[in-house]
Write an enzyme that holds these catalytic residues in place. Structure first.
Site, PDB file in Angstrom:
ATOM      1  N   CYS A 354       0.788  -1.232   0.000  1.00  0.00           N
ATOM      2  CA  CYS A 354       0.000   0.000   0.000  1.00  0.00           C
ATOM      3  C   CYS A 354       0.827   1.293   0.000  1.00  0.00           C
ATOM      4  O   CYS A 354       0.513   2.209  -0.770  1.00  0.00           O
ATOM      5  CB  CYS A 354      -1.026  -0.001   1.129  1.00  0.00           C
ATOM      6  SG  CYS A 354      -0.570  -0.858   2.617  1.00  0.00           S
ATOM      7  N   ARG A 383       7.074 -11.001   5.202  1.00  0.00           N
ATOM      8  CA  ARG A 383       6.569 -10.876   6.567  1.00  0.00           C
ATOM      9  C   ARG A 383       7.267 -11.877   7.473  1.00  0.00           C
ATOM     10  O   ARG A 383       7.493 -13.029   7.090  1.00  0.00           O
ATOM     11  CB  ARG A 383       5.054 -11.097   6.595  1.00  0.00           C
ATOM     12  CG  ARG A 383       4.319 -10.033   5.806  1.00  0.00           C
ATOM     13  CD  ARG A 383       2.822 -10.163   5.877  1.00  0.00           C
ATOM     14  NE  ARG A 383       2.184  -9.191   4.990  1.00  0.00           N
ATOM     15  CZ  ARG A 383       0.887  -9.175   4.715  1.00  0.00           C
ATOM     16  NH1 ARG A 383       0.089 -10.078   5.257  1.00  0.00           N
ATOM     17  NH2 ARG A 383       0.394  -8.263   3.906  1.00  0.00           N
ATOM     18  N   GLN A 401       1.289 -10.889  -3.401  1.00  0.00           N
ATOM     19  CA  GLN A 401      -0.119 -10.516  -3.257  1.00  0.00           C
ATOM     20  C   GLN A 401      -0.660  -9.971  -4.567  1.00  0.00           C
ATOM     21  O   GLN A 401       0.011  -9.194  -5.252  1.00  0.00           O
ATOM     22  CB  GLN A 401      -0.281  -9.435  -2.191  1.00  0.00           C
ATOM     23  CG  GLN A 401      -0.286  -9.947  -0.774  1.00  0.00           C
ATOM     24  CD  GLN A 401      -0.757  -8.872   0.188  1.00  0.00           C
ATOM     25  OE1 GLN A 401      -0.249  -7.760   0.186  1.00  0.00           O
ATOM     26  NE2 GLN A 401      -1.723  -9.200   1.022  1.00  0.00           N
ATOM     27  N   ASP A 403      -2.495  -7.481  -5.251  1.00  0.00           N
ATOM     28  CA  ASP A 403      -2.920  -6.335  -4.460  1.00  0.00           C
ATOM     29  C   ASP A 403      -3.477  -5.234  -5.352  1.00  0.00           C
ATOM     30  O   ASP A 403      -2.986  -5.021  -6.466  1.00  0.00           O
ATOM     31  CB  ASP A 403      -1.707  -5.785  -3.711  1.00  0.00           C
ATOM     32  CG  ASP A 403      -2.007  -5.511  -2.256  1.00  0.00           C
ATOM     33  OD1 ASP A 403      -3.185  -5.545  -1.885  1.00  0.00           O
ATOM     34  OD2 ASP A 403      -1.054  -5.271  -1.496  1.00  0.00           O
ATOM     35  N   HIS A 405      -5.198  -1.027  -4.843  1.00  0.00           N
ATOM     36  CA  HIS A 405      -5.645   0.064  -3.978  1.00  0.00           C
ATOM     37  C   HIS A 405      -6.443   1.045  -4.824  1.00  0.00           C
ATOM     38  O   HIS A 405      -6.008   1.452  -5.900  1.00  0.00           O
ATOM     39  CB  HIS A 405      -4.449   0.731  -3.296  1.00  0.00           C
ATOM     40  CG  HIS A 405      -3.749  -0.209  -2.369  1.00  0.00           C
ATOM     41  ND1 HIS A 405      -2.713  -1.013  -2.785  1.00  0.00           N
ATOM     42  CD2 HIS A 405      -3.974  -0.507  -1.060  1.00  0.00           C
ATOM     43  CE1 HIS A 405      -2.323  -1.764  -1.770  1.00  0.00           C
ATOM     44  NE2 HIS A 405      -3.066  -1.476  -0.717  1.00  0.00           N
ATOM     45  N   LYS A 489     -13.242  -4.578   7.212  1.00  0.00           N
ATOM     46  CA  LYS A 489     -13.029  -5.298   5.961  1.00  0.00           C
ATOM     47  C   LYS A 489     -14.118  -6.332   5.724  1.00  0.00           C
ATOM     48  O   LYS A 489     -14.783  -6.800   6.651  1.00  0.00           O
ATOM     49  CB  LYS A 489     -11.666  -5.999   5.971  1.00  0.00           C
ATOM     50  CG  LYS A 489     -11.493  -7.007   7.093  1.00  0.00           C
ATOM     51  CD  LYS A 489     -10.133  -7.703   7.025  1.00  0.00           C
ATOM     52  CE  LYS A 489      -9.976  -8.696   8.183  1.00  0.00           C
ATOM     53  NZ  LYS A 489      -8.807  -9.560   8.032  1.00  0.00           N
ATOM     54  N   HIS A 535      -8.350  -1.135   0.141  1.00  0.00           N
ATOM     55  CA  HIS A 535      -7.365  -2.181  -0.136  1.00  0.00           C
ATOM     56  C   HIS A 535      -8.150  -3.394  -0.637  1.00  0.00           C
ATOM     57  O   HIS A 535      -9.171  -3.751  -0.047  1.00  0.00           O
ATOM     58  CB  HIS A 535      -6.628  -2.607   1.130  1.00  0.00           C
ATOM     59  CG  HIS A 535      -5.906  -1.519   1.836  1.00  0.00           C
ATOM     60  ND1 HIS A 535      -4.536  -1.463   1.921  1.00  0.00           N
ATOM     61  CD2 HIS A 535      -6.366  -0.441   2.522  1.00  0.00           C
ATOM     62  CE1 HIS A 535      -4.185  -0.407   2.632  1.00  0.00           C
ATOM     63  NE2 HIS A 535      -5.273   0.229   3.007  1.00  0.00           N
TER      64      HIS A 535
END
Length: 662
Positions: A354, A383, A401, A403, A405, A489, A535
């Site tokens: 992000c 991570r 990911q 991902d 945004h 979420k 997200h």
């Protein structure tokens, strides 16, 4: 004090009964069938808390024994095997039955705790000798004997000093410790099952008679109270259900899960590996796995472009100050690797994509006409997961990911969330998943220090997500204290081929990062405003999704995903040129083909292709070479007979293009 109390039933009717009447009495007065089906009761207060009944559950009700005398006006529900709470109590009683059996067989054991858990229960014991499989069989037999005796589960109240002395005399050191720590009332609640007595708040089912469908599964080590350095106990795990049919179905699912385990199938099918030399939690994609990954990612990128996303790429490592600004070093530091110093400046491996997308958004001033801005990336993140929780592809330290945004105006937020959910359904359908569950994860208002933002922000954001679900007529469950630190979420869990739920899509509202990074857009009024941010991850991570796919299909991918779609099996060297012609023709039409030209007999080639779960085996011999055909064999349908080569190519291309799940 009135001798009559008023009991309100779920249908609104009221029964006036003598004080001291039990839920079992009330069930019997309603119908003998209900009395026989009852496991436990749930009491609800008409006004204020109900003293002496422990802590209420999430719905405000108090679980109580069927034999518990009722002393005041209240609302009452009789729970049967249709109620999840009844299953919880049933499993708790089964744990006591396990402890009763163990103490009869092994009088020297020290008792720990024995709670119900998902699909069953466990009980902890301290014993010098380890429990063996033979011991488990003996314990299980004793449990069935005790269950058949229909032994009552009876509640007793004992003064606390007497309770402590009881356990001291029995040398039950852990139980003594629990009573001293947890018993806050002068009278301590115990339950007896025959000779067995346990410090327990309850409630329990009336007797052992209905505990029939259980299976002792395994023994695991566990530190007392879960704290390393304390005594190590033996924890006996068991599965337990109301009926033998449910237990058998569960055991079958476990066997299926073993057969489908991606950690076993991955190396067998040469899809991926985890190399100890490189470190745990890091995935090496082999050529076959890489082909499947590329197929997944290509489909996803095409869909992203169709749906108005822009594809971006961001660095794997950035200045640590960036993560201070985002709040990750405060709220998420336990999951981040340590800083890397470069030229006296700390850098950070990114745990999330992000901040990188935010910097792209900030690279120029946006107008309301530009919004929404949808930035998508298949971005690799890192991570720090403890080694004890790493699990094949499902829990790793480095993963990619899918991902995205979305930066938008408040008026656009619900339509953008709706589009994300619609996209998630398209993903599930495309990869062959038909069933799903939806959860709306909110913050924990009791611990606002764990979250960014004001209470009004959380209420407004949660309402936006809930309104979207309601408008789309999608049933969902609210889950408190499961939100990310920066906003509520929506989580979508797919249900796989053997009924297991898997967390897949996440759509997260974020009112925190736009404020932290000072994001702006110029509104229609010419003033500057702060955009909202969403997200969104559909697959979750490519690694985890691939693991789920392997287990869902047991490694037998549909044709469009299979790394090798067809294997050409030449009967002999005499037809090798024709076999090569067939191979080349299929490859020229975009099909992934392997030619097995080994000097092996045909049954061995077919067996090996079956073990590799290749969808089609194309046998070529002298007859096929002469006729310009192939003999087609499918991995699950068996022999499909000869087909002209051109017809087969056309059929395979249609199956690939339709992404059929066969």
């Amino acid at each position: 004090m009135a001798e009559t109390i008023h009991i309100t039933l779920p249908d609104g009717s009221v029964k006036d009964v003598p004080r001291g009447t039990t839920p079992a009495d009330i069930a019997k007065s309603i119908s003998p069938r209900l009395a026989d089906a009852a496991f436990v009761a749930k009491a609800y207060s008409n006004n204020g808390p109900l003293p002496g009944l422990g802590e209420p559950s999430a719905d405000g009700g108090y679980l109580i024994d069927l034999r518990r005398p009722l002393e005041q006006d209240l609302k009452l529900k009789i729970l049967t095997d249709k109620d999840p709470d009844a299953l919880y109590v049933f499993r708790h009683s089964a744990a006591h039955l396990l402890a009763a059996a163990v103490t009869e067989l092994y009088s020297d054991v020290k008792l720990g705790i024995g709670p119900p858990v998902e699909n069953g229960f466990f009980y902890e014991f301290l014993r010098e000798q380890p429990f063996t499989p033979e011991d488990l069989a003996k314990i299980e037999k004793k449990m069935h004997e005790l269950a058949a005796q229909d032994i009552p589960n009876e509640r007793k109240l004992i003064p606390k000093p007497e309770a402590v002395e009881l356990y001291k005399k029995a040398n039950q050191i852990f139980k003594c410790e629990l009573v001293e720590e947890k018993a806050v009332e002068p009278m301590v609640s115990f339950y007896t099952t025959g000779k067995f007595i346990d410090f327990c708040r309850g409630p329990h089912i009336p007797s052992t008679r209905r505990i029939q469908a259980f299976k002792l599964m395994n023994v695991a080590g566990a530190y007392w109270k879960g704290q390393e350095g304390n005594a190590q106990l033996q924890r006996i795990y068991a599965a337990a259900f109301f009926t033998q049919k449910e237990l058998d179905e569960y055991l079958h699912r476990l066997e299926e899960a073993k057969r489908r385990d991606h950690r076993k199938l991955g190396p067998e099918l040469d899809l991926f590996s985890i190399q100890e030399e490189a470190g745990p939690g890091l995935i090496f994609w082999h050529p076959k796995g890489g082909l499947v990954r590329n197929t997944i990612e290509t489909w996803l990128r095409d869909e992203l472009l169709k749906r108005g996303y822009d594809l971006v790429y961001t660095p794997h490592i950035m200045r640590r100050d960036l993560w201070n600004t985002s709040g990750h070093t405060g709220f998420y530091k336990d999951n981040m690797f340590g800083a890397v110093e470069v030229e006296k400046t700390d850098y950070q491996l990114k745990p999330m994509n992000c901040p990188g997308h935010i910097l792209i958004y900030k690279s120029k001033l946006r107008s309301y006409r530009d919004l929404p801005v949808r930035l998508a990336e298949l971005g690799t993140v890192y991570r720090y997961e403890r080694s004890g929780v790493l699990h094949g592809l499902l829990r790793v330290r480095g993963f990619t990911q899918d991902d995205a945004h979305i930066f938008c105006m408040p008026s656009q937020i619900e339509s953008e969330v709706e589009a994300c959910v619609d996209f998630a359904y398209a993903v599930m359908k495309n990869f062959g998943f038909e069933k799903f569950e939806v959860e709306l994860s909110d913050w924990d208002p009791a611990h606002p220090e764990n979250y960014a933002g004001k209470p009004e922000d959380w209420h407004r954001a949660t309402a936006a997500l809930a309104n979207t679900m309601d408008r789309m007529k999608i049933p969902f469950k609210r889950v408190e204290a499961e939100a990310a630190f920066y906003g509520p979420k929506i989580d979508i869990k797919l249900i796989d081929a053997i009924g297991r739920p898997w967390q897949l899509t996440t759509v997260q509202f974020d009112f925190n990062l736009p404020a932290r990074f000072g994001l702006e857009y110029v509104g229609e009024d010419g003033a500057r405003h702060q955009p909202l941010m969403v997200h969104r991850a559909l697959l979750g991570s490519v690694e985890r999704f691939f693991g789920i796919l392997i287990e869902h299909y047991a490694g037998a991918f549909p044709l469009w995903l299979a790394p090798v779609q067809a294997q050409i099996c030449a009967v002999s060297e005499k037809v090798i040129d024709y076999a090569r012609h067939v191979t080349e023709m299929l490859r020229n039409h975009g099909l992934r083909v392997h030619l097995d030209d080994r000097n092996e007999k045909l049954p061995a080639k077919i067996r090996d292709a079956q073990l590799q779960k290749i969808p089609y085996m194309l046998v070529v011999g002298p007859k096929e070479a002469e006729a310009g055909t192939v003999s087609v064999r499918h991995r699950s349908k068996g022999d499909l007979g000869p087909r002209p080569l051109a017809d087969l190519v056309d059929a395979l291309q249609k199956e690939v293009d339709s992404r059929a799940i066969l």
